[in-house]
Design a protein around this motif. Structure first.
Motif, PDB file in Angstrom:
ATOM      1  N   MET A 237      -8.510   5.781  -1.793  1.00 18.31           N
ATOM      2  CA  MET A 237      -9.108   7.105  -1.899  1.00 18.31           C
ATOM      3  C   MET A 237      -8.951   7.811  -0.563  1.00 18.31           C
ATOM      4  SD  MET A 237     -12.865   7.764  -3.299  1.00 18.31           S
ATOM      5  CE  MET A 237     -13.411   9.334  -3.844  1.00 18.31           C
ATOM      6  N   CYS A 238      -8.711   9.091  -0.591  1.00 20.15           N
ATOM      7  CA  CYS A 238      -8.554   9.879   0.618  1.00 20.15           C
ATOM      8  C   CYS A 238      -9.816   9.765   1.477  1.00 20.15           C
ATOM      9  CB  CYS A 238      -8.286  11.341   0.268  1.00 20.15           C
ATOM     10  SG  CYS A 238      -8.030  12.388   1.726  1.00 20.15           S
ATOM     11  N   ASN A 239      -9.626   9.526   2.774  1.00 16.46           N
ATOM     12  CA  ASN A 239     -10.750   9.365   3.694  1.00 16.46           C
ATOM     13  C   ASN A 239     -11.215  10.673   4.310  1.00 16.46           C
ATOM     14  OD1 ASN A 239      -9.396   6.361   4.159  1.00 16.46           O
ATOM     15  ND2 ASN A 239     -11.618   6.441   4.215  1.00 16.46           N
ATOM     16  N   TYR A 240     -10.740  11.793   3.815  1.00  9.26           N
ATOM     17  CA  TYR A 240     -11.120  13.084   4.379  1.00  9.26           C
ATOM     18  C   TYR A 240     -12.359  13.628   3.663  1.00  9.26           C
ATOM     19  CZ  TYR A 240     -10.729  17.771   6.261  1.00  9.26           C
ATOM     20  OH  TYR A 240     -10.974  18.952   6.919  1.00  9.26           O
ATOM     21  N   GLY A 241     -13.446  13.774   4.397  1.00  7.58           N
ATOM     22  CA  GLY A 241     -14.664  14.403   3.871  1.00  7.58           C
ATOM     23  C   GLY A 241     -15.028  14.009   2.458  1.00  7.58           C
TER      24      GLY A 241
ATOM     25  N   PHE B 217      -5.075   7.188  -5.007  1.00 14.89           N
ATOM     26  CA  PHE B 217      -3.650   6.883  -4.957  1.00 14.89           C
ATOM     27  C   PHE B 217      -3.468   5.388  -4.795  1.00 14.89           C
ATOM     28  CE2 PHE B 217      -5.383   8.251  -0.956  1.00 14.89           C
ATOM     29  CZ  PHE B 217      -5.142   7.154  -0.124  1.00 14.89           C
ATOM     30  N   HIS B 218      -2.276   4.935  -5.050  1.00 14.93           N
ATOM     31  CA  HIS B 218      -1.902   3.548  -4.856  1.00 14.93           C
ATOM     32  C   HIS B 218      -1.399   3.425  -3.415  1.00 14.93           C
ATOM     33  CE1 HIS B 218       0.728  -0.023  -5.414  1.00 14.93           C
ATOM     34  NE2 HIS B 218      -0.333  -0.411  -6.062  1.00 14.93           N
ATOM     35  N   PRO B 219      -1.988   2.549  -2.598  1.00 14.52           N
ATOM     36  CA  PRO B 219      -1.617   2.453  -1.183  1.00 14.52           C
ATOM     37  C   PRO B 219      -0.119   2.251  -0.931  1.00 14.52           C
ATOM     38  CG  PRO B 219      -3.605   1.213  -1.588  1.00 14.52           C
ATOM     39  CD  PRO B 219      -3.092   1.648  -2.923  1.00 14.52           C
ATOM     40  N   SER B 220       0.537   1.425  -1.727  1.00 18.35           N
ATOM     41  CA  SER B 220       1.973   1.211  -1.527  1.00 18.35           C
ATOM     42  C   SER B 220       2.770   2.480  -1.799  1.00 18.35           C
ATOM     43  CB  SER B 220       2.484   0.095  -2.436  1.00 18.35           C
ATOM     44  OG  SER B 220       1.879  -1.119  -2.068  1.00 18.35           O
TER      45      SER B 220
ATOM     46  N   LEU C  26       2.693   9.171   3.490  1.00 13.84           N
ATOM     47  CA  LEU C  26       1.400   9.806   3.720  1.00 13.84           C
ATOM     48  C   LEU C  26       0.752   9.126   4.921  1.00 13.84           C
ATOM     49  CD1 LEU C  26       0.098  10.219   0.090  1.00 13.84           C
ATOM     50  CD2 LEU C  26       1.229  11.892   1.537  1.00 13.84           C
ATOM     51  N   PHE C  27      -0.162   9.822   5.578  1.00 11.59           N
ATOM     52  CA  PHE C  27      -0.755   9.303   6.802  1.00 11.59           C
ATOM     53  C   PHE C  27      -1.733   8.181   6.501  1.00 11.59           C
ATOM     54  CE2 PHE C  27      -3.817   9.321  10.312  1.00 11.59           C
ATOM     55  CZ  PHE C  27      -2.945   9.117  11.363  1.00 11.59           C
ATOM     56  N   MET C  28      -1.491   7.040   7.128  1.00  9.95           N
ATOM     57  CA  MET C  28      -2.365   5.879   6.993  1.00  9.95           C
ATOM     58  C   MET C  28      -2.549   5.292   8.384  1.00  9.95           C
ATOM     59  SD  MET C  28      -0.508   4.195   3.675  1.00  9.95           S
ATOM     60  CE  MET C  28      -1.846   3.175   3.105  1.00  9.95           C
ATOM     61  N   SER C  29      -3.757   4.838   8.692  1.00  6.02           N
ATOM     62  CA  SER C  29      -3.992   4.237  10.007  1.00  6.02           C
ATOM     63  C   SER C  29      -4.880   3.009   9.863  1.00  6.02           C
ATOM     64  CB  SER C  29      -4.639   5.244  10.945  1.00  6.02           C
ATOM     65  OG  SER C  29      -5.938   5.575  10.506  1.00  6.02           O
ATOM     66  N   VAL C  30      -4.761   2.132  10.842  1.00  6.65           N
ATOM     67  CA  VAL C  30      -5.578   0.923  10.892  1.00  6.65           C
ATOM     68  C   VAL C  30      -6.058   0.786  12.327  1.00  6.65           C
ATOM     69  CG1 VAL C  30      -5.631  -1.575  10.595  1.00  6.65           C
ATOM     70  CG2 VAL C  30      -4.189  -0.194   9.116  1.00  6.65           C
ATOM     71  N   LYS C  31      -7.354   0.542  12.494  1.00  8.16           N
ATOM     72  CA  LYS C  31      -7.878   0.268  13.831  1.00  8.16           C
ATOM     73  C   LYS C  31      -8.952  -0.798  13.718  1.00  8.16           C
ATOM     74  CE  LYS C  31     -11.269   4.008  14.021  1.00  8.16           C
ATOM     75  NZ  LYS C  31     -11.724   5.185  14.752  1.00  8.16           N
TER      76      LYS C  31
ATOM     77  N   ARG D  85      -7.633   3.556   6.992  1.00  4.31           N
ATOM     78  CA  ARG D  85      -7.840   4.938   6.557  1.00  4.31           C
ATOM     79  C   ARG D  85      -6.527   5.457   5.985  1.00  4.31           C
ATOM     80  NH1 ARG D  85     -12.540   7.299   7.825  1.00  4.31           N
ATOM     81  NH2 ARG D  85     -13.783   6.332   9.444  1.00  4.31           N
ATOM     82  N   ALA D  86      -6.640   6.208   4.906  1.00  8.72           N
ATOM     83  CA  ALA D  86      -5.465   6.806   4.280  1.00  8.72           C
ATOM     84  C   ALA D  86      -5.856   8.189   3.777  1.00  8.72           C
ATOM     85  CB  ALA D  86      -4.976   5.938   3.134  1.00  8.72           C
ATOM     86  N   TYR D  87      -4.899   9.079   3.742  1.00  7.34           N
ATOM     87  CA  TYR D  87      -5.176  10.469   3.377  1.00  7.34           C
ATOM     88  C   TYR D  87      -4.192  10.956   2.322  1.00  7.34           C
ATOM     89  CZ  TYR D  87      -7.987  10.142   7.554  1.00  7.34           C
ATOM     90  OH  TYR D  87      -8.915   9.745   8.478  1.00  7.34           O
ATOM     91  N   CYS D  88      -4.666  11.841   1.460  1.00  7.65           N
ATOM     92  CA  CYS D  88      -3.840  12.427   0.402  1.00  7.65           C
ATOM     93  C   CYS D  88      -2.783  13.349   1.021  1.00  7.65           C
ATOM     94  CB  CYS D  88      -4.720  13.203  -0.571  1.00  7.65           C
ATOM     95  SG  CYS D  88      -5.493  14.679   0.136  1.00  7.65           S
TER      96      CYS D  88
END
Length: 65
Positions: free
Chosen positions: A18-22, A28-31, A38-43, A52-55
């Motif tokens: 799911m989009c992590n924006y607000g 969406f399917h992560p793969s 699409l922008f995805m980050s890991v920390k 975190r992943a965004y639409c």
């Protein structure tokens, strides 16, 4: 999201992200998100990985940061 996910035939139960924006409820399917760049980050936060992943709409905003 206005994003149609494609799943591999071998998947019995697809994983959804799911989009992590607000309050965005786009899923969406992560793969597929990774494939379409699409922008995805890991920390690491407190010793745990935070993904975190965004639409498509919000990926553009997050990439600009």
């Amino acid at each position: 999201w206005v994003f149609e996910a494609t799943f591999t035939r071998e998947q019995v139960k697809p994983v959804e992200g799911m989009c992590n924006y607000g309050h965005c409820h786009s899923t969406f399917h992560p793969s597929c998100a990774r494939t379409t760049r699409l922008f995805m980050s890991v920390k690491t936060v407190g010793g745990k990985l935070q993904h975190r992943a965004y639409c498509g709409k919000h990926s553009v905003e997050q990439k600009a940061k």
